[in-house]
Motif scaffolding. Structure first.
Motif, PDB file in Angstrom:
ATOM      1  N   PRO A 114      -9.967   0.072 -12.806  1.00  0.00           N
ATOM      2  CA  PRO A 114     -10.050   1.320 -13.360  1.00  0.00           C
ATOM      3  C   PRO A 114      -9.020   2.301 -13.056  1.00  0.00           C
ATOM      4  O   PRO A 114      -9.349   3.737 -13.056  1.00  0.00           O
ATOM      5  CB  PRO A 114     -11.653   1.766 -12.640  1.00  0.00           C
ATOM      6  N   GLY A 115      -7.812   1.920 -12.633  1.00  0.00           N
ATOM      7  CA  GLY A 115      -6.730   2.725 -12.436  1.00  0.00           C
ATOM      8  C   GLY A 115      -6.720   3.366 -10.752  1.00  0.00           C
ATOM      9  O   GLY A 115      -5.957   4.080 -10.446  1.00  0.00           O
ATOM     10  N   TRP A 116      -7.650   2.815 -10.187  1.00  0.00           N
ATOM     11  CA  TRP A 116      -7.513   3.247  -8.305  1.00  0.00           C
ATOM     12  C   TRP A 116      -8.058   1.836  -7.998  1.00  0.00           C
ATOM     13  O   TRP A 116      -8.597   1.070  -8.406  1.00  0.00           O
ATOM     14  CB  TRP A 116      -8.497   4.136  -8.217  1.00  0.00           C
ATOM     15  N   SER A 117      -7.873   1.732  -6.632  1.00  0.00           N
ATOM     16  CA  SER A 117      -8.274   0.394  -5.851  1.00  0.00           C
ATOM     17  C   SER A 117      -8.921   0.960  -4.594  1.00  0.00           C
ATOM     18  O   SER A 117      -8.707   2.128  -3.987  1.00  0.00           O
ATOM     19  CB  SER A 117      -6.855  -0.429  -5.486  1.00  0.00           C
ATOM     20  N   ALA A 118      -9.530  -0.026  -3.757  1.00  0.00           N
ATOM     21  CA  ALA A 118     -10.189   0.142  -2.622  1.00  0.00           C
ATOM     22  C   ALA A 118     -10.063  -1.071  -1.905  1.00  0.00           C
ATOM     23  O   ALA A 118     -10.125  -2.203  -2.212  1.00  0.00           O
ATOM     24  CB  ALA A 118     -11.598   0.297  -2.817  1.00  0.00           C
ATOM     25  N   GLU A 119      -9.476  -0.841  -0.423  1.00  0.00           N
ATOM     26  CA  GLU A 119      -9.303  -1.926   0.611  1.00  0.00           C
ATOM     27  C   GLU A 119      -9.607  -1.528   1.580  1.00  0.00           C
ATOM     28  O   GLU A 119      -9.433  -0.258   2.016  1.00  0.00           O
ATOM     29  CB  GLU A 119      -7.863  -2.593   0.334  1.00  0.00           C
ATOM     30  N   PRO A 120      -9.713  -2.348   2.782  1.00  0.00           N
ATOM     31  CA  PRO A 120      -9.774  -1.905   4.203  1.00  0.00           C
ATOM     32  C   PRO A 120      -8.336  -1.435   4.738  1.00  0.00           C
ATOM     33  O   PRO A 120      -7.487  -1.940   4.159  1.00  0.00           O
ATOM     34  CB  PRO A 120     -10.087  -3.306   4.952  1.00  0.00           C
ATOM     35  N   VAL A 121      -8.379  -0.295   5.585  1.00  0.00           N
ATOM     36  CA  VAL A 121      -7.211   0.106   6.124  1.00  0.00           C
ATOM     37  C   VAL A 121      -6.687  -0.810   7.051  1.00  0.00           C
ATOM     38  O   VAL A 121      -7.646  -1.470   7.782  1.00  0.00           O
ATOM     39  CB  VAL A 121      -7.443   1.649   7.068  1.00  0.00           C
ATOM     40  N   SER A 122      -5.365  -1.077   7.413  1.00  0.00           N
ATOM     41  CA  SER A 122      -4.907  -2.132   8.155  1.00  0.00           C
ATOM     42  C   SER A 122      -5.294  -1.711   9.678  1.00  0.00           C
ATOM     43  O   SER A 122      -5.481  -0.534  10.060  1.00  0.00           O
ATOM     44  CB  SER A 122      -3.509  -2.031   7.954  1.00  0.00           C
ATOM     45  N   GLY A 123      -5.625  -2.724  10.653  1.00  0.00           N
ATOM     46  CA  GLY A 123      -6.087  -2.640  12.021  1.00  0.00           C
ATOM     47  C   GLY A 123      -4.972  -1.810  12.697  1.00  0.00           C
ATOM     48  O   GLY A 123      -5.255  -0.885  13.499  1.00  0.00           O
ATOM     49  N   ARG A 124      -3.858  -2.044  12.555  1.00  0.00           N
ATOM     50  CA  ARG A 124      -2.523  -1.377  13.582  1.00  0.00           C
ATOM     51  C   ARG A 124      -1.428  -1.129  12.566  1.00  0.00           C
ATOM     52  O   ARG A 124      -1.245  -1.921  11.367  1.00  0.00           O
ATOM     53  CB  ARG A 124      -2.223  -2.300  14.437  1.00  0.00           C
ATOM     54  N   ALA A 125      -0.613  -0.172  12.636  1.00  0.00           N
ATOM     55  CA  ALA A 125       0.469   0.232  11.774  1.00  0.00           C
ATOM     56  C   ALA A 125       1.377  -0.964  11.760  1.00  0.00           C
ATOM     57  O   ALA A 125       1.804  -1.660  12.784  1.00  0.00           O
ATOM     58  CB  ALA A 125       1.304   1.258  12.513  1.00  0.00           C
TER      59      ALA A 125
END
Length: 350
Positions: free
Chosen positions: A55-66
């Motif tokens: 739908p024009g946007w996404s959702a995902e987990p933030v990476s654990g570390r930079a």
């Protein structure tokens, strides 16, 4: 909103249950604030190309570390009574603002084995343990990325094992889900049964139908093997291979397996053996007749026609005999009377 909501991961497929046992849990991120952190337009052109789909946007987990690789799902583990923390990243790749609503949801298997999530009113398990605090509704400006912290509060009476759940982001009826692998510490039991074995179809289209039931408390990645023994010796079965289903705890799924090596005419004893990591093993057996129904049908039709013809002939003969019996024997011809003898006149006195 429909009852079944199949999870959609943009650009990242759902992993099988085996990954649940082999991927270590990432370090939990500290929940700095309840409100989401919205950055300035920071979605690069490359990221836009990856996530630019409905739908024009996404959702995902933030990476654990930079600098670490992206996570395809959340992995959380803890003892009963603990509070676990993680963060969700939302990215708007369009030139329009989007308003996204977040919630937790229970996960389950559909009857055919697909992974699905329940609506909010039916999520009374691990999905109800997920909270976004004040960040339940997030406004995403054009070309921006938001980081939303959330918590998972594990009840003190929670049983050990896997508790499948998901984080679901919704806008205008469109949903994007991110899988949550949640394990409560304690004894893990891998157990399953295989039931309702049957053969369906004809010829090369025959399939072996069966039902798998997860009797343990952890998700399973099962493997299936089929052994077939006929009256004339062993026939082709199926070598062990992975079943394309992640079987969640307490779930029942109905599956089929192609059986191209089925004999043309034989009575076969089928034995199904299902195994899964963790020591789970189950077997089930069934006896089936393999009959060439096309030939049998034509033969049966011919025999039926012959029988019908014979029956019709017998009925005709009996009908004729019955009619003759009702009329009685044929009338006897009238007796023929002999004519009276004529006396010869000779003129002699008597």
């Amino acid at each position: 909103m429909p009852v079944l909501h199949t999870l959609i991961r943009l650009g990242v497929p759902l992993l099988a249950a085996a990954a649940l046992h082999t991927v270590p849990a990432p370090p939990a991120a500290a929940a700095s604030a309840a409100a989401p952190a919205v950055s300035a337009p920071a979605v690069s052109a490359a990221a836009s190309a990856v996530f630019a789909e409905e739908p024009g946007w996404s959702a995902e987990p933030v990476s654990g570390r930079a600098g670490s690789a992206a996570r395809p799902y959340f992995y959380l583990a803890g003892a009963p009574g603990t509070v676990l923390e993680d963060r969700l990243a939302l990215a708007n790749t369009t030139d329009q603002e989007h308003t996204v609503t977040l919630r937790g949801a229970d996960a389950y298997n559909t009857a055919g084995g697909a992974f699905a999530v329940r609506p909010a009113r039916e999520s009374t398990g691990a999905g109800s343990w997920i909270s976004f605090g004040a960040g339940t509704t997030v406004k995403l400006p054009p070309r921006t990325r938001a980081v939303v912290p959330f918590t998972v509060t594990v009840p003190s009476a929670s049983p050990p094992g896997d508790h499948p759940a998901a984080v679901v982001a919704t806008e205008a009826g469109r949903e994007v889900g991110v899988r949550v692998h949640l394990r409560v510490s304690g004894p893990a039991l891998a157990a399953l049964t295989v039931e309702d074995v049957a053969v369906r179809g004809r010829g090369a289209g025959r399939v072996v139908a069966y039902t798998l039931v997860n009797r343990g408390n952890v998700a399973l990645a099962p493997q299936l093997a089929i052994r077939a023994e006929g009256r004339f010796g062993e026939v082709a079965g199926r070598a062990p291979r992975a079943v394309p289903v992640e079987l969640l705890p307490g779930q029942r799924v109905a599956l089929t397996e192609p059986w191209p090596g089925a004999p043309v005419l034989d009575r076969v004893e089928l034995t199904l053996t299902v195994t899964a990591p963790g020591g789970a093993r189950a077997t089930a057996a069934a006896s089936v007749w393999c009959v060439p129904w096309g030939i049998a049908g034509r033969t049966g039709a011919g025999l039926l026609a012959l029988g019908a013809t014979t029956l019709a002939a017998l009925v005709l003969v009996r009908t004729r005999r019955s009619r003759r019996a009702r009329r009685g024997p044929p009338d006897a011809p009238a007796p023929v009377r002999a004519p009276a003898p004529e006396h010869e006149l000779t003129g002699a006195s008597r």
